[in-house]
Design an enzyme around this catalytic site. Structure first.
Site, PDB file in Angstrom:
ATOM      1  N   LYS A   1     -15.534  31.470 -20.899  1.00  0.00           N
ATOM      2  CA  LYS A   1     -14.552  30.441 -21.248  1.00  0.00           C
ATOM      3  C   LYS A   1     -13.255  31.081 -21.727  1.00  0.00           C
ATOM      4  O   LYS A   1     -12.160  30.639 -21.373  1.00  0.00           O
ATOM      5  CB  LYS A   1     -15.119  29.525 -22.336  1.00  0.00           C
ATOM      6  CG  LYS A   1     -16.270  28.648 -21.891  1.00  0.00           C
ATOM      7  CD  LYS A   1     -16.870  27.890 -23.070  1.00  0.00           C
ATOM      8  CE  LYS A   1     -18.047  27.038 -22.624  1.00  0.00           C
ATOM      9  NZ  LYS A   1     -18.741  26.379 -23.732  1.00  0.00           N
TER      10      LYS A   1
ATOM     11  N   GLN B   1     -20.247  25.716 -29.457  1.00  0.00           N
ATOM     12  CA  GLN B   1     -21.241  26.170 -28.488  1.00  0.00           C
ATOM     13  C   GLN B   1     -22.651  25.815 -28.966  1.00  0.00           C
ATOM     14  O   GLN B   1     -23.035  26.139 -30.088  1.00  0.00           O
ATOM     15  CB  GLN B   1     -21.122  27.692 -28.284  1.00  0.00           C
ATOM     16  CG  GLN B   1     -22.057  28.252 -27.228  1.00  0.00           C
ATOM     17  CD  GLN B   1     -21.750  27.728 -25.834  1.00  0.00           C
ATOM     18  OE1 GLN B   1     -20.610  27.542 -25.460  1.00  0.00           O
ATOM     19  NE2 GLN B   1     -22.789  27.477 -25.065  1.00  0.00           N
TER      20      GLN B   1
ATOM     21  N   ASP C   1     -15.531  18.699 -25.027  1.00  0.00           N
ATOM     22  CA  ASP C   1     -16.884  18.739 -24.469  1.00  0.00           C
ATOM     23  C   ASP C   1     -17.395  17.335 -24.136  1.00  0.00           C
ATOM     24  O   ASP C   1     -18.406  17.176 -23.451  1.00  0.00           O
ATOM     25  CB  ASP C   1     -17.850  19.404 -25.456  1.00  0.00           C
ATOM     26  CG  ASP C   1     -18.399  20.726 -24.944  1.00  0.00           C
ATOM     27  OD1 ASP C   1     -18.281  20.997 -23.731  1.00  0.00           O
ATOM     28  OD2 ASP C   1     -18.965  21.497 -25.741  1.00  0.00           O
TER      29      ASP C   1
END
Length: 286
Positions: free
Chosen positions: A52, A96, A119
């Site tokens: 990322k 994460q 997200d």
């Protein structure tokens, strides 16, 4: 059989993002920013976060990775997120997953400003997605929808089976398909006679983490199969949840693993970050 090459499509999307970043920098005099919080030392998570970070750099997005030990308290993590919520240079915040067991994932995700929730996991965005309103979409299902669009695969009226009902893939995937006027069946680990559901499906999307679960005799001729699963065998080989070799002669469209849905996830995360950057004035006005 048409191979749904996520690697090639993601490269195309990343070029789109790079151009969009240049336009935002030029027109709004700001640089889109993404913060990623990595808790603990899980190797797979660290590798994904590094990917990322590289993708952001290549696209011209300001990126910061905040690494925290697995021993941190939930309160410490929430304080870090609050700091990022209040940082005007950060347009997107991504935590994460998975988190250590002593930290409540729902509490953490709910603490992220919904306008920075790139997200698409905050209940605000989930609710708007289900209601077919503008929102941040969960990156993996968002990527699958972009694949359908790119290859002009019409979803309206199609019988689609989603195998897996996770909050990250299965549930949002089903909602997006319903919004596209598909007839959707969601199967899970307790589904009886999985084959009876998949055999008549026009499209099968599988995301369960079980190598080779979906076999050729479980789908009809000409079916579209989207394999979201990624599993590492004992010999180190990466494989999907679908038996690619067995299915490739039977399907009209099929995603490979690796190189299928995986690369799309990061590409769509970048897209969400651009969306968040364009909402910066709206956030700061609140």
């Amino acid at each position: 059989m048409v191979l749904l090459d996520g690697k090639a499509l993601s490269a195309k999307i990343k070029e789109e993002v790079k151009f969009e970043v240049e336009q935002i920098v030029k027109d709004k005099k700001i640089t889109p920013g993404l913060a990623v919080i990595l808790v603990g030392d899980d190797a797979a998570s660290a590798t994904y976060v590094a990917s990322k970070e590289k993708a952001c750099k290549d696209a011209g997005i300001y990126s910061v990775v905040h690494k925290m030990p697995s021993s941190i308290t939930e309160q410490e993590l929430l304080e870090t997120i609050n700091m990022m919520n209040n940082n005007p240079k950060l347009d997107g915040i991504l935590v994460q997953l998975p988190l250590p067991k002593h930290i409540d994932t729902t509490t953490v995700l709910e603490s992220i400003n919904p306008l920075k929730d790139v997200d698409g996991f905050h209940p605000y965005n989930v609710g708007r997605m289900v209601s077919n309103l503008d929102s941040f979409l969960s990156a993996t299902p968002f990527g699958v929808m972009r694949m359908f669009e790119e290859h002009k695969i019409d979803l309206s009226g199609k019988n689609i089976v989603v195998i897996g009902s996770s909050d990250i893939v299965g549930k949002p995937m089903a909602s997006l398909l319903i919004n596209a006027k598909a007839t959707v069946t969601v199967c899970n680990s307790r589904t009886k006679d999985l084959k009876s559901h998949t055999k008549n499906a026009d499209i099968v999307i599988i995301a369960v983490g079980v190598p080779y679960l979906l076999k050729a005799d479980m789908v009809k001729d000409g079916a579209v199969v989207i394999d979201v699963g990624i599993n590492r065998l004992e010999n180190g080989k990466l494989v999907g949840d679908a038996d690619f070799e067995g299915l490739k002669e039977k399907c009209s469209h099929l995603t490979p693993v690796p190189g299928g849905v995986g690369p799309m996830t990061i590409a769509m995360l970048l897209k969400n970050t651009i969306k968040a950057a364009n909402l910066r004035e709206k956030r700061e006005a609140k």
